[in-house]
Design a protein around this motif. Structure first.
Motif, PDB file in Angstrom:
ATOM      1  N   ALA A 188     -10.385  21.312  22.839  1.00  0.00           N
ATOM      2  CA  ALA A 188      -9.970  22.600  22.294  1.00  0.00           C
ATOM      3  C   ALA A 188      -8.493  22.884  22.545  1.00  0.00           C
ATOM      4  O   ALA A 188      -7.911  23.774  21.907  1.00  0.00           O
ATOM      5  CB  ALA A 188     -10.826  23.717  22.880  1.00  0.00           C
ATOM      6  N   VAL A 193      -7.252  21.120  15.964  1.00  0.00           N
ATOM      7  CA  VAL A 193      -8.607  21.088  16.546  1.00  0.00           C
ATOM      8  C   VAL A 193      -9.528  20.226  15.683  1.00  0.00           C
ATOM      9  O   VAL A 193      -9.710  20.517  14.490  1.00  0.00           O
ATOM     10  CB  VAL A 193      -9.182  22.518  16.639  1.00  0.00           C
ATOM     11  CG1 VAL A 193     -10.571  22.490  17.279  1.00  0.00           C
ATOM     12  CG2 VAL A 193      -8.254  23.425  17.420  1.00  0.00           C
ATOM     13  N   ARG A 217      -4.944  28.704  13.291  1.00  0.00           N
ATOM     14  CA  ARG A 217      -5.073  27.496  14.107  1.00  0.00           C
ATOM     15  C   ARG A 217      -5.294  26.311  13.179  1.00  0.00           C
ATOM     16  O   ARG A 217      -6.133  26.355  12.277  1.00  0.00           O
ATOM     17  CB  ARG A 217      -6.259  27.605  15.078  1.00  0.00           C
ATOM     18  CG  ARG A 217      -6.014  28.457  16.291  1.00  0.00           C
ATOM     19  CD  ARG A 217      -4.944  27.875  17.218  1.00  0.00           C
ATOM     20  NE  ARG A 217      -5.261  26.531  17.657  1.00  0.00           N
ATOM     21  CZ  ARG A 217      -5.980  26.246  18.740  1.00  0.00           C
ATOM     22  NH1 ARG A 217      -6.471  27.220  19.484  1.00  0.00           N
ATOM     23  NH2 ARG A 217      -6.203  24.984  19.083  1.00  0.00           N
ATOM     24  N   TYR A 219      -6.788  22.853  12.073  1.00  0.00           N
ATOM     25  CA  TYR A 219      -8.024  22.142  12.380  1.00  0.00           C
ATOM     26  C   TYR A 219      -8.204  20.998  11.398  1.00  0.00           C
ATOM     27  O   TYR A 219      -7.581  20.948  10.332  1.00  0.00           O
ATOM     28  CB  TYR A 219      -9.239  23.081  12.341  1.00  0.00           C
ATOM     29  CG  TYR A 219      -9.498  23.721  10.996  1.00  0.00           C
ATOM     30  CD1 TYR A 219     -10.219  23.049  10.005  1.00  0.00           C
ATOM     31  CD2 TYR A 219      -9.030  24.998  10.709  1.00  0.00           C
ATOM     32  CE1 TYR A 219     -10.472  23.636   8.771  1.00  0.00           C
ATOM     33  CE2 TYR A 219      -9.266  25.593   9.479  1.00  0.00           C
ATOM     34  CZ  TYR A 219      -9.981  24.920   8.518  1.00  0.00           C
ATOM     35  OH  TYR A 219     -10.225  25.494   7.302  1.00  0.00           O
ATOM     36  N   LEU A 262      -9.562  29.154  22.038  1.00  0.00           N
ATOM     37  CA  LEU A 262     -10.054  29.272  20.665  1.00  0.00           C
ATOM     38  C   LEU A 262     -10.402  30.727  20.369  1.00  0.00           C
ATOM     39  O   LEU A 262     -10.804  31.476  21.270  1.00  0.00           O
ATOM     40  CB  LEU A 262     -11.291  28.392  20.468  1.00  0.00           C
ATOM     41  CG  LEU A 262     -11.076  26.882  20.572  1.00  0.00           C
ATOM     42  CD1 LEU A 262     -12.416  26.167  20.591  1.00  0.00           C
ATOM     43  CD2 LEU A 262     -10.214  26.377  19.416  1.00  0.00           C
TER      44      LEU A 262
END
Length: 295
Positions: A188, A193, A217, A219, A262
């Protein structure tokens, strides 16, 4: 007495076989003969023959065609009410007076989160109250289970995040489960991610992608699967992290990520859907499931 001194002959009574009425009601509730085959385990041709016998017995047409659709005639619509009343009385006689009665199975559907956690204790308690009952348990995703319920293949469904009115059924919110990020906390911390997620439709997938997008974020989807065992393998193999309930993570021995790296994921409703007109055993089983899911 007639003028000739003899009684007038009485019209011979005709009996309507209950198996024909049961098939008739199954077709009406399923919406078609093809769908009804999944609930009463007869072929479509056998059902068609039964309906011809029923129409011959009553000397009335019960169905009419509208293109590909099979619709009830006015007589058929009237028969539905009588058939349900007669079948209910028949079943009550068998339950109350029958000897060595082998009951119809109660069919249950639930998501893996509950099959791995509350189901063993629920089954143990249910067995003590209803030792002769038969159960069929199906484990799957919420959408899949509700589709089976709508096709009359399940009596009870314990699922997550799905609700709404369903014909011939009641539903209740029986609890809330907190979603959680699961997997290796070190993963994480990465700038991008890696995610291990179930294929859509999946409420956990939707929630994970939504909160990551809102928090901007980065990912990357590294494993996508329709199966929970494959998702678990991806998390245990440290391919990436996933999102599920805390209940599921605890049952599977998977670490919950609590480092705060997160964004938070929301809670999700636990829904119990029950078919109307369940037996006493089915009602008790629904109550046990509701109580266990709320705990």
């Amino acid at each position: 007495m007639s003028q000739s001194g003899h009684s007038l002959p009485q019209r011979m009574a005709r009996n309507v076989p209950t198996e024909l009425l049961r098939s008739f009601v199954a077709i009406v509730e399923a919406g078609s003969m093809a769908q009804a085959t999944e609930t009463i385990f007869l072929t479509q041709s056998a059902l068609s023959l039964q309906m011809k016998r029923l129409e011959d017995t009553l000397q009335q047409k019960l169905f009419r065609r509208d293109g590909r659709r099979l619709l009830l005639t006015p007589v058929g619509e009237e028969l539905v009410t009588y058939a349900r009343q007669l079948l209910a009385l028949n079943d009550q006689i068998v339950r109350s007076l029958g000897q060595d009665f082998d009951p119809e199975p109660i069919t249950i559907g639930m998501v893996q989160d509950f099959a791995d956690t509350i189901l063993p204790d629920v089954l143990g308690e249910f067995r003590l109250a209803h030792p002769r009952s038969r159960l069929v348990v199906r484990v799957g995703g919420s959408v899949e289970l509700l589709e089976m319920f709508d096709r009359s293949r399940l009596d009870l469904v314990l699922c997550l995040g799905q609700h709404g009115d369903r014909q011939g059924a009641t539903w209740d919110v029986v609890g809330h489960d907190q979603m959680a990020w699961i997997g290796d906390p070190a993963i994480a911390e990465r700038e991008e991610v890696p995610l291990v997620l179930l294929e859509p439709p999946c409420r956990f997938r939707d929630a994970a992608l939504r909160v990551l997008t809102e928090e901007r974020r980065d990912y990357r989807l590294v494993l996508e699967t329709p199966n929970l065992p494959a998702m678990r393998a991806g998390v245990r193999g440290r391919l990436g992290i996933s999102c599920r309930t805390r209940r599921f993570a605890t049952a599977e021995g998977l670490p919950v990520i609590t480092s705060g790296t997160l964004p938070d994921v929301p809670a999700i409703e636990t829904i119990l859907v029950r078919r109307n007109g369940l037996s006493d055993a089915g009602t008790d089983l629904g109550d046990l499931l509701a109580r266990a899911a709320a705990g």
